[in-house]
Scaffold this motif. Structure first.
Motif, PDB file in Angstrom:
ATOM      1  N   PHE A 244      52.056  67.424  16.627  1.00 47.18           N
ATOM      2  CA  PHE A 244      51.894  66.372  15.631  1.00 47.18           C
ATOM      3  C   PHE A 244      51.255  66.881  14.337  1.00 47.18           C
ATOM      4  N   GLU A 245      51.058  68.182  14.235  1.00 45.55           N
ATOM      5  CA  GLU A 245      50.280  68.770  13.137  1.00 45.55           C
ATOM      6  C   GLU A 245      50.681  68.237  11.761  1.00 45.55           C
ATOM      7  N   GLY A 246      49.707  67.589  11.110  1.00 41.67           N
ATOM      8  CA  GLY A 246      49.887  67.087   9.758  1.00 41.67           C
ATOM      9  C   GLY A 246      50.890  65.950   9.609  1.00 41.67           C
ATOM     10  N   LYS A 247      51.416  65.436  10.717  1.00 37.96           N
ATOM     11  CA  LYS A 247      52.485  64.430  10.653  1.00 37.96           C
ATOM     12  C   LYS A 247      51.997  63.005  10.892  1.00 37.96           C
ATOM     13  N   MET A 248      50.749  62.843  11.287  1.00 40.38           N
ATOM     14  CA  MET A 248      50.260  61.528  11.699  1.00 40.38           C
ATOM     15  C   MET A 248      49.251  60.921  10.722  1.00 40.38           C
ATOM     16  N   ASN A 249      49.357  61.260   9.460  1.00 40.92           N
ATOM     17  CA  ASN A 249      48.392  60.768   8.472  1.00 40.92           C
ATOM     18  C   ASN A 249      48.269  59.251   8.496  1.00 40.92           C
ATOM     19  N   GLY A 250      47.050  58.785   8.768  1.00 40.10           N
ATOM     20  CA  GLY A 250      46.754  57.366   8.779  1.00 40.10           C
ATOM     21  C   GLY A 250      47.209  56.621  10.020  1.00 40.10           C
ATOM     22  N   LYS A 251      47.779  57.294  10.995  1.00 40.34           N
ATOM     23  CA  LYS A 251      48.305  56.643  12.202  1.00 40.34           C
ATOM     24  C   LYS A 251      47.229  56.528  13.274  1.00 40.34           C
ATOM     25  N   VAL A 252      47.453  55.594  14.197  1.00 44.00           N
ATOM     26  CA  VAL A 252      46.623  55.455  15.386  1.00 44.00           C
ATOM     27  C   VAL A 252      47.481  55.922  16.554  1.00 44.00           C
ATOM     28  N   ILE A 253      47.019  56.938  17.276  1.00 43.13           N
ATOM     29  CA  ILE A 253      47.714  57.443  18.450  1.00 43.13           C
ATOM     30  C   ILE A 253      47.064  56.769  19.658  1.00 43.13           C
ATOM     31  N   HIS A 254      47.835  55.963  20.371  1.00 42.95           N
ATOM     32  CA  HIS A 254      47.286  55.218  21.504  1.00 42.95           C
ATOM     33  C   HIS A 254      48.010  55.605  22.794  1.00 42.95           C
ATOM     34  N   PHE A 255      47.242  56.021  23.795  1.00 44.99           N
ATOM     35  CA  PHE A 255      47.769  56.378  25.105  1.00 44.99           C
ATOM     36  C   PHE A 255      47.600  55.204  26.073  1.00 44.99           C
ATOM     37  N   ALA A 256      48.657  54.865  26.795  1.00 44.23           N
ATOM     38  CA  ALA A 256      48.557  53.870  27.869  1.00 44.23           C
ATOM     39  C   ALA A 256      47.715  54.481  28.993  1.00 44.23           C
ATOM     40  N   ASN A 257      47.314  53.662  29.944  1.00 43.79           N
ATOM     41  CA  ASN A 257      46.449  54.171  31.017  1.00 43.79           C
ATOM     42  C   ASN A 257      47.215  54.896  32.118  1.00 43.79           C
ATOM     43  N   GLU A 258      48.358  55.460  31.784  1.00 41.56           N
ATOM     44  CA  GLU A 258      49.101  56.297  32.726  1.00 41.56           C
ATOM     45  C   GLU A 258      48.376  57.622  32.956  1.00 41.56           C
ATOM     46  N   LYS A 259      47.476  57.957  32.054  1.00 41.98           N
ATOM     47  CA  LYS A 259      46.688  59.180  32.140  1.00 41.98           C
ATOM     48  C   LYS A 259      45.304  58.897  31.579  1.00 41.98           C
ATOM     49  N   ILE A 260      44.354  59.717  31.939  1.00 44.77           N
ATOM     50  CA  ILE A 260      42.979  59.551  31.457  1.00 44.77           C
ATOM     51  C   ILE A 260      42.805  60.295  30.138  1.00 44.77           C
ATOM     52  N   LEU A 261      42.155  59.631  29.205  1.00 48.96           N
ATOM     53  CA  LEU A 261      41.779  60.243  27.931  1.00 48.96           C
ATOM     54  C   LEU A 261      40.256  60.326  27.911  1.00 48.96           C
ATOM     55  N   ASP A 262      39.725  61.531  28.019  1.00 48.29           N
ATOM     56  CA  ASP A 262      38.279  61.742  28.081  1.00 48.29           C
ATOM     57  C   ASP A 262      37.930  62.936  27.207  1.00 48.29           C
ATOM     58  N   LEU A 263      37.871  62.701  25.900  1.00 50.10           N
ATOM     59  CA  LEU A 263      37.665  63.779  24.940  1.00 50.10           C
ATOM     60  C   LEU A 263      36.200  63.955  24.580  1.00 50.10           C
ATOM     61  N   THR A 264      35.808  65.195  24.369  1.00 53.65           N
ATOM     62  CA  THR A 264      34.492  65.456  23.805  1.00 53.65           C
ATOM     63  C   THR A 264      34.577  65.167  22.308  1.00 53.65           C
ATOM     64  N   ASP A 265      33.437  65.125  21.643  1.00 58.08           N
ATOM     65  CA  ASP A 265      33.439  64.930  20.189  1.00 58.08           C
ATOM     66  C   ASP A 265      34.241  66.032  19.498  1.00 58.08           C
ATOM     67  N   GLU A 266      34.085  67.260  19.994  1.00 58.21           N
ATOM     68  CA  GLU A 266      34.794  68.403  19.407  1.00 58.21           C
ATOM     69  C   GLU A 266      36.309  68.283  19.602  1.00 58.21           C
ATOM     70  N   GLU A 267      36.740  67.880  20.805  1.00 57.34           N
ATOM     71  CA  GLU A 267      38.169  67.731  21.084  1.00 57.34           C
ATOM     72  C   GLU A 267      38.796  66.608  20.255  1.00 57.34           C
ATOM     73  N   SER A 268      38.098  65.491  20.158  1.00 58.45           N
ATOM     74  CA  SER A 268      38.651  64.371  19.382  1.00 58.45           C
ATOM     75  C   SER A 268      38.709  64.726  17.899  1.00 58.45           C
ATOM     76  N   GLN A 269      37.688  65.395  17.405  1.00 60.27           N
ATOM     77  CA  GLN A 269      37.693  65.780  15.996  1.00 60.27           C
ATOM     78  C   GLN A 269      38.800  66.787  15.702  1.00 60.27           C
TER      79      GLN A 269
END
Length: 187
Positions: free
Chosen positions: A97-122
């Protein structure tokens, strides 16, 4: 005039050549009919299919700017998605997705766990240009976020751009479900 925020949904399926109506399709149709939120739905079964669908949206759809929510319905391990029997890390998805998602919200359904550290999310936000990434810290096989809390999130975000207010309203209206699925928003 109010600006609508459309949803681009990409669902991982075992085989894109097999035509079937999934829970996601039914829910998106219901959201369009009852909440007035339009969407585009695509399937993918490989990482190349994911990239191609994204590129089609970016370069072929002249309304791309209207798609503020990129909704990913993909199974996998925590912070990994499963496509064609291979796991891709959240960092690898960020690079696609590099540089392609400007201003977008990426939302994952609960089919998988999203558990990011501050560093990973940033890292994800910096690489993709996304405004936010959201998902769930708990996977409950008996409860699908697709038919329940995701539609609430989409509806509230349609009405309000302020993430803190949207999350606050979600927890006020659906506290038990948000807590059970461990709704998370990184921005």
């Amino acid at each position: 005039m109010e600006i609508e925020k459309f949803i681009f949904c990409l669902e991982a399926v075992p085989d894109v050549d097999v035509d079937s109506t999934t829970e996601v399709v039914n829910t998106l149709e219901d959201i369009a009919l009852n909440q007035g939120i339009a969407s585009i739905y695509k399937t993918c079964d490989t990482i190349e299919g994911l990239e191609q669908s994204l590129n089609d949206l970016l370069y072929e759809d002249h309304n791309f700017k209207d798609y503020e929510i990129i909704y990913l319905v993909m199974s996998g391990e925590p912070n990994n998605v499963l496509l064609n029997d291979y796991y891709y890390s959240i960092e690898e998805i960020a690079e696609i997705f590099e540089g392609k998602m400007n201003g977008k919200v990426i939302h994952f359904a609960n089919e998988k766990i999203l558990d990011l550290t501050d560093e990973e999310s940033q890292y994800f936000l910096d690489v993709t240009g996304a405004r936010a990434i959201s998902g769930y810290g708990a996977k409950q096989d008996a409860i699908s976020s697709i038919a329940t809390i995701d539609r609430v999130f989409f509806s509230l975000y349609q009405e309000n751009d302020d993430f803190t207010e949207v999350v606050e309203l979600m927890f006020q209206k659906h506290y038990n479900l948000c807590k059970l699925l461990d709704f998370r928003l990184y921005y």
